[in-house]
Design an enzyme around this catalytic site. Structure first.
Site, PDB file in Angstrom:
ATOM      1  CB  VAL A  43     -30.862 -39.040   2.651  1.00 11.80           C
ATOM      2  CG1 VAL A  43     -30.654 -37.709   3.376  1.00 11.80           C
ATOM      3  CG2 VAL A  43     -31.836 -38.880   1.496  1.00 11.80           C
ATOM      4  CD  GLN A  97     -24.153 -36.369  -0.764  1.00  9.58           C
ATOM      5  OE1 GLN A  97     -23.781 -37.295  -1.478  1.00  9.58           O
ATOM      6  NE2 GLN A  97     -23.519 -35.198  -0.712  1.00  9.58           N
ATOM      7  CD  GLU A  98     -27.020 -34.621   4.976  1.00 12.48           C
ATOM      8  OE1 GLU A  98     -26.025 -34.084   5.497  1.00 12.48           O
ATOM      9  OE2 GLU A  98     -27.901 -33.971   4.393  1.00 12.48           O
ATOM     10  CB  SER A  99     -23.130 -39.250   8.313  1.00 15.16           C
ATOM     11  OG  SER A  99     -23.949 -40.405   8.151  1.00 15.16           O
ATOM     12  CE1 TYR A 113     -27.314 -33.792   1.131  1.00 20.89           C
ATOM     13  CE2 TYR A 113     -29.432 -33.467   0.052  1.00 20.89           C
ATOM     14  CZ  TYR A 113     -28.691 -33.893   1.145  1.00 20.89           C
ATOM     15  OH  TYR A 113     -29.326 -34.437   2.235  1.00 20.89           O
TER      16      TYR A 113
END
Length: 610
Positions: free
Chosen positions: A311, A314-316, A441
């Site tokens: 996660v 994927q986010e940063s 996502y």
């Protein structure tokens, strides 16, 4: 007293007839029928499935068993109220031999239903379809069809790929095919990635999975489209088991289970992004180690560390200072409101962000309706993490409106893009949302998670291998040391033995010398004794001789004396004889004188010896 009953032949025949009728009726009421295959399974209370190890069919990661065929097999066993027994085989030939020899009840290993297999075996209804793909190394020559292939094509022995490509030899007789044993599809792809072989044929589903680990792999072209995948049973098996299998598959299709399982294993696999995959694999080695301990520290039972790391990527992309145009920041890209809700004061502090993201995602999972299956709750929660729980609940309502299952991620995922359409979002409570992005996502995170899981397993294997090598080196070192000590002990023993032999030889020589000296001394002593004896003997002899001489002297003297005595006696005798002669002479003279005077009388003349 009762009289005996005598039966006539007619009575006997009648009784035999009645007995025959009774047996016939009994048999008709209880017909003797052979036991069916399904009844045999129920009698032993097990269902035996033969399979092969792969991520898509059946595998064990050290904690859990997984695989599409494994999950369907478990459901089939439960459907039949039997215990599932798995028998794993190394290759197709072994698997099919086991099926033919009745060692297993059915084969479930992602098996493509080819014409030859359809002739030889019965099959379940297909539970998914795949294509077969020619794979090559990205950056090398890419064939566009079979006629373009300029190097041997590698396939697995006994596979559907072998059967299909060999059928092409009729039209392409110059095609060279290498049939490999003791390999699997992943090892073939690894050989292509490492340029050990140029081309291989594998299933499209396998390629899509393994490209995440080996991004240099690429599809040259599809050789065979839409190949059905099914379970296989023997032709000789009766309809009881076959009917149960068909009925089970029909139920699984109607209940949406097939779609759910397919979504679990294939739903997140989209178009392969070579650049993104290469970058991700590099960052696993370059960035992840810096934050891995934090992911492990703040993981929860609901959110394992690999998922949390996926996660975060994927986010940063594991950048603690990442900032989006909408103002979300940090490793987990938290909004101000979310950060405040989970107690994060500094969003660009990596530890705080990871801790807050794990806490928030765990809370989302717990807030979901309990009707959602345990193994799918995380996908719903991830969509909520991206677009908000309210919008996710809206999609579940839309799914229900469309007479689909709001607790099935496969159905809800299909409807996420509808949040972009006015026709649907106007019917929701929270309105418009970027549903397509949420779908993408979740799929991305699942792909990252799969790759990270593979990487972690490979690291664990490498660590285990290193430990085994270290243990082996230690074992070999211990063996070498033990051998060295053994040889040293042998050498020491040898030296000791030599010393002992040397000492024994010295002692032996000393004993021999002592013996020789003793013998010489004894000889000398014996010689001396001998000489002494000789001297004594000589003395004794001399003494004896002297004694003898004395005796002889005495004897001589005695003899002399005797001789003298004899001489004296002889002289006496002679004197006597002389006297007697004289007497005789005197007598004769006297007689003569008398004769002269008178005649003499006759006298016997006797010689007198003195």
């Amino acid at each position: 007293m009762n009289k005996p009953v005598f039966l006539t032949s007619t009575t006997i025949k009648f009784k035999l007839f009645l007995s025959a009728i009774f047996i016939f009726l009994l048999t008709a009421c209880n017909p003797v029928t052979p036991t069916t295959d399904l009844e045999e399974m129920q009698a032993r209370q097990t269902l035996i499935m033969g399979t092969m190890n792969s991520a898509l069919t059946y595998s064990f990661d050290g904690d859990n068993y997984s695989g599409l065929d494994y999950e369907l097999g478990k459901k089939f066993a439960k459907y039949l109220n039997l215990k599932l027994i798995i028998k794993e085989y190394d290759d197709f030939d072994s698997l099919f031999s086991a099926l033919e020899d009745n060692e297993i009840d059915f084969a479930g290993a992602g098996l493509t239903l080819t014409p030859k297999r359809a002739e030889k075996y019965r099959s379940s209804p297909p539970y998914y379809y795949l294509s077969q793909t020619l794979v090559y190394h990205k950056g090398t020559y890419r064939p566009r069809d079979i006629s373009d292939i300029d190097a041997p094509v590698n396939v697995l022995k006994g596979s559907s790929h072998e059967e299909n490509i060999k059928a092409s030899l009729i039209d392409y007789p110059d095609l060279v095919i290498n049939v490999l044993e003791n390999e699997d599809q992943e090892s073939l792809l690894q050989k292509v990635a490492q340029k050990e072989i140029q081309y291989a044929i594998v299933d499209s589903t396998t390629l899509a999975q393994k490209q995440r680990y080996y991004p240099s792999l690429a599809e040259a072209f599809t050789i065979y489209e839409k190949q059905p995948v099914a379970w296989l049973i023997r032709k000789a098996q009766d309809d009881s088991f076959y009917s149960a299998m068909i009925e089970f598959m029909g139920n699984q299709y109607n209940s949406g289970t097939i779609a759910k399982v397919e979504e679990k294993y294939f739903g997140h696999i989209g178009d392969f992004d070579y650049v993104d995959t290469r970058i991700f694999l590099k960052r696993i080695d370059s960035r992840l180690p810096k934050y891995e301990a934090l992911f492990k520290q703040y993981a929860t039972p609901e959110v394992p560390w690999l998922l949390l790391a996926s996660v975060s990527y994927q986010e940063s992309h594991w950048n603690p200072k990442a900032t989006s145009p909408t103002g979300v920041r940090g490793m987990m890209m938290l909004t101000l409101d979310t950060a405040k809700f989970v107690g994060v004061k500094n969003r660009v502090n990596a530890e705080q962000s990871i801790q807050g993201g794990a806490k928030y995602l765990t809370q989302l999972i717990k807030r979901l309706p309990e009707s959602i299956p345990e193994d799918e709750r995380i996908w719903f929660a991830l969509a909520s993490y991206n677009i908000g729980l309210g919008h996710l609940l809206d999609v579940r309502r839309i799914t229900k409106m469309r007479e689909q299952n709001p607790d099935s991620w496969a159905d809800v995922k299909e409807n996420l893009p509808l949040l972009h359409e006015r026709k649907w979002y106007t019917k929701t409570r929270y309105g418009y949302a970027r549903g397509r992005e949420a779908k993408h996502y979740v799929d991305n995170i699942r792909e990252y998670l799969e790759t990270l899981t593979w990487h972690a397993q490979e690291q664990e294997k490498a660590l285990k291998l290193a430990e085994e090598q270290k243990a082996e080196e230690a074992r070999l070192a211990a063996i070498a040391k033990a051998e060295e000590e053994r040889l040293a002990a042998i050498e020491l023993e040898k030296q000791k033995k030599l010393e002992e032999e040397k000492l024994a030889e010295a002692q032996r020589q000393a004993a021999i010398e002592a013996e020789n000296q003793a013998r010489i001394a004894a000889d000398k002593q014996a010689e001396e004794a001998k000489q002494a004896a000789l001297e004594a003997a000589e003395k004794a002899e001399a003494k004896a001789a002297a004694k003898l001489a004395e005796e002889q002297k005495e004897q001589a003297e005695a003899a002399v004396k005797l001789a003298e005595e004899q001489k004296a006696q002889a002289e006496a005798a002679a004197k006597l004889a002389a006297e007697q002669k004289a007497q005789a002479d005197a007598a004769a003279k006297l007689a003569e004188e008398q004769t002269q005077t008178e005649p003499a009388p006759k006298v016997d003349q006797t010689t007198v010896t003195p």
